[in-house]
Design an enzyme around this catalytic site. Structure first.
Site, PDB file in Angstrom:
ATOM      1  N   LYS A   1       0.854  -1.183   0.000  1.00 12.87           N
ATOM      2  CA  LYS A   1       0.000   0.000   0.000  1.00 12.87           C
ATOM      3  C   LYS A   1       0.895   1.241   0.000  1.00 12.87           C
ATOM      4  O   LYS A   1       1.769   1.400   0.855  1.00 12.87           O
ATOM      5  CB  LYS A   1      -0.923   0.006   1.211  1.00 12.87           C
ATOM      6  CG  LYS A   1      -1.840   1.239   1.243  1.00 12.87           C
ATOM      7  CD  LYS A   1      -1.243   2.365   2.077  1.00 12.87           C
ATOM      8  CE  LYS A   1      -2.114   3.608   2.022  1.00 12.87           C
ATOM      9  NZ  LYS A   1      -1.632   4.645   2.981  1.00 12.87           N
TER      10      LYS A   1
ATOM     11  N   GLY B   1       0.560   8.598   1.544  1.00 13.55           N
ATOM     12  CA  GLY B   1       1.127   9.406   2.629  1.00 13.55           C
ATOM     13  C   GLY B   1       2.444  10.064   2.275  1.00 13.55           C
ATOM     14  O   GLY B   1       2.634  10.589   1.178  1.00 13.55           O
TER      15      GLY B   1
ATOM     16  N   GLY C   1      -4.273  11.154  -1.040  1.00 18.06           N
ATOM     17  CA  GLY C   1      -4.847  12.273  -0.283  1.00 18.06           C
ATOM     18  C   GLY C   1      -4.312  13.644  -0.644  1.00 18.06           C
ATOM     19  O   GLY C   1      -5.095  14.574  -0.877  1.00 18.06           O
TER      20      GLY C   1
ATOM     21  N   ASP D   1      -5.519   1.536   2.958  1.00 18.07           N
ATOM     22  CA  ASP D   1      -4.993   0.477   3.825  1.00 18.07           C
ATOM     23  C   ASP D   1      -5.949  -0.717   3.834  1.00 18.07           C
ATOM     24  O   ASP D   1      -5.537  -1.872   3.697  1.00 18.07           O
ATOM     25  CB  ASP D   1      -4.812   0.981   5.262  1.00 18.07           C
ATOM     26  CG  ASP D   1      -3.724   2.032   5.388  1.00 18.07           C
ATOM     27  OD1 ASP D   1      -2.743   1.955   4.633  1.00 18.07           O
ATOM     28  OD2 ASP D   1      -3.862   2.922   6.240  1.00 18.07           O
TER      29      ASP D   1
ATOM     30  N   LYS E   1      -4.727   1.089  10.995  1.00 20.12           N
ATOM     31  CA  LYS E   1      -3.669   0.401  10.247  1.00 20.12           C
ATOM     32  C   LYS E   1      -3.377  -0.965  10.875  1.00 20.12           C
ATOM     33  O   LYS E   1      -3.238  -1.979  10.181  1.00 20.12           O
ATOM     34  CB  LYS E   1      -2.399   1.255  10.197  1.00 20.12           C
ATOM     35  CG  LYS E   1      -2.534   2.514   9.362  1.00 20.12           C
ATOM     36  CD  LYS E   1      -1.238   3.266   9.264  1.00 20.12           C
ATOM     37  CE  LYS E   1      -1.408   4.589   8.551  1.00 20.12           C
ATOM     38  NZ  LYS E   1      -1.885   4.445   7.161  1.00 20.12           N
TER      39      LYS E   1
END
Length: 308
Positions: free
Chosen positions: A51, A54, A87, A208, A267
């Protein structure tokens, strides 16, 4: 003439020293490759779900490092499945359209207008950019979203009244992925975390969660979450207190004891859920660290916390 001879001798000596440094460096590189061999043998032919999002997405240098790691791992025979969020890009495009992003407990509030932007950015821009970067680096990538081939079927979140088009995963069908990661193909699926419900309505899915459920559906050897922290910390106030390895029971104890809190809880829950469904190990690693994927997979030291 003596001075010239001395100068020449100094130049030759310097050149020899530089050659020696270069030779030593080459030997070191070969030694490192040799030490990686048992790990390559262990994971060759195995499915690894990564994944990506971020911090590792925020700079071109870190992005290039992650892409290089993915391509190298694919070249030595690992079956990589690459799941991504986006994001920062979504917020940037919402800003351009004067739509103010809103969050509840770290989850994006996604009304109809925001969902349209999420789909456009994740599927149309971020996904295709990652595919292009992987292809340029020498591997072969194919871009998908959870909607393609009914890979992910969504249902409204229990908090849909607050969050809007934020979905949970009702089911996973990895049929579309299997031909891509077949032993003879080595194609890297790049998956945007968007899904549709049974009526075709699109939903924003936590990346996630998507990675964890896809890893479980494929019986993956490893799930790896690239995050903004060094891993699970024994002491939340001490970045150096990374727990290298912990089992499910230990993780649950840390949550109950308050050592794991905030954004780390979902997470960890994602990792535990994937392990309960057959994934062998799940790792939460530092996406800010250059080549953290190689450190995690091809060394005994790792780059974060491995949950077993």
């Amino acid at each position: 003439r003596p001075n010239i001879s001395l100068a020449s001798s100094l130049q030759l000596s310097s050149a020899l020293r530089e050659m020696d440094k270069s030779s030593t460096s080459a030997k070191d590189r070969v030694e490192i490759l040799s030490e990686a061999l048992p790990f390559i043998q262990k994971f060759r032919g195995k499915t690894i779900v990564v994944k990506y999002g971020g911090a590792a997405m925020k700079t071109e240098a870190l992005q290039a490092s992650v892409i290089a790691d993915i391509v190298l791992l694919s070249c030595v025979g690992l079956r990589i499945v690459f799941v991504h969020g986006g994001g920062p890009e979504i917020n940037q495009w919402l800003g351009r359209l004067n739509i103010e992003p809103a969050f509840v407990n770290g989850l994006r509030v996604t009304d109809a207008a925001t969902m349209e932007i999420v789909s456009m950015v994740l599927v149309g821009k971020v996904n295709k950019n990652l595919v292009a970067l992987i292809n340029k680096a020498g591997a072969t990538a194919v871009g998908l979203s959870g909607i393609d081939g009914r890979l992910l079927t969504a249902r409204p979140s229990a908090k849909s009244a607050e969050l809007g088009f934020v979905g949970d995963i009702a089911s996973v069908d990895p049929t579309v992925l299997r031909p891509l990661i077949d032993r003879n193909n080595h194609i890297i699926p790049v998956i945007a975390s968007v899904a549709a419900d049974e009526n075709g309505n699109p939903y924003n899915i936590n990346a996630d969660t998507a990675a964890g459920e896809i890893a479980a559906s494929l019986g993956a050897e490893k799930l790896i979450l690239l995050t903004d922290v060094g891993g699970i910390l024994e002491d939340r106030d001490d970045p150096g207190s990374v727990v290298k390895e912990v089992d499910i029971k230990g993780v649950k104890g840390m949550v109950e004891g308050g050592k794991i809190a905030g954004g780390m809880i979902p997470k960890v829950n994602c990792c535990v859920r994937s392990l309960a469904q057959g994934v062998r190990t799940a790792s939460i690693i530092d996406g800010r660290l250059k080549h953290s994927l190689l450190l995690e997979i091809l060394t005994g030291e790792g780059a974060g916390t491995m949950i077993t």
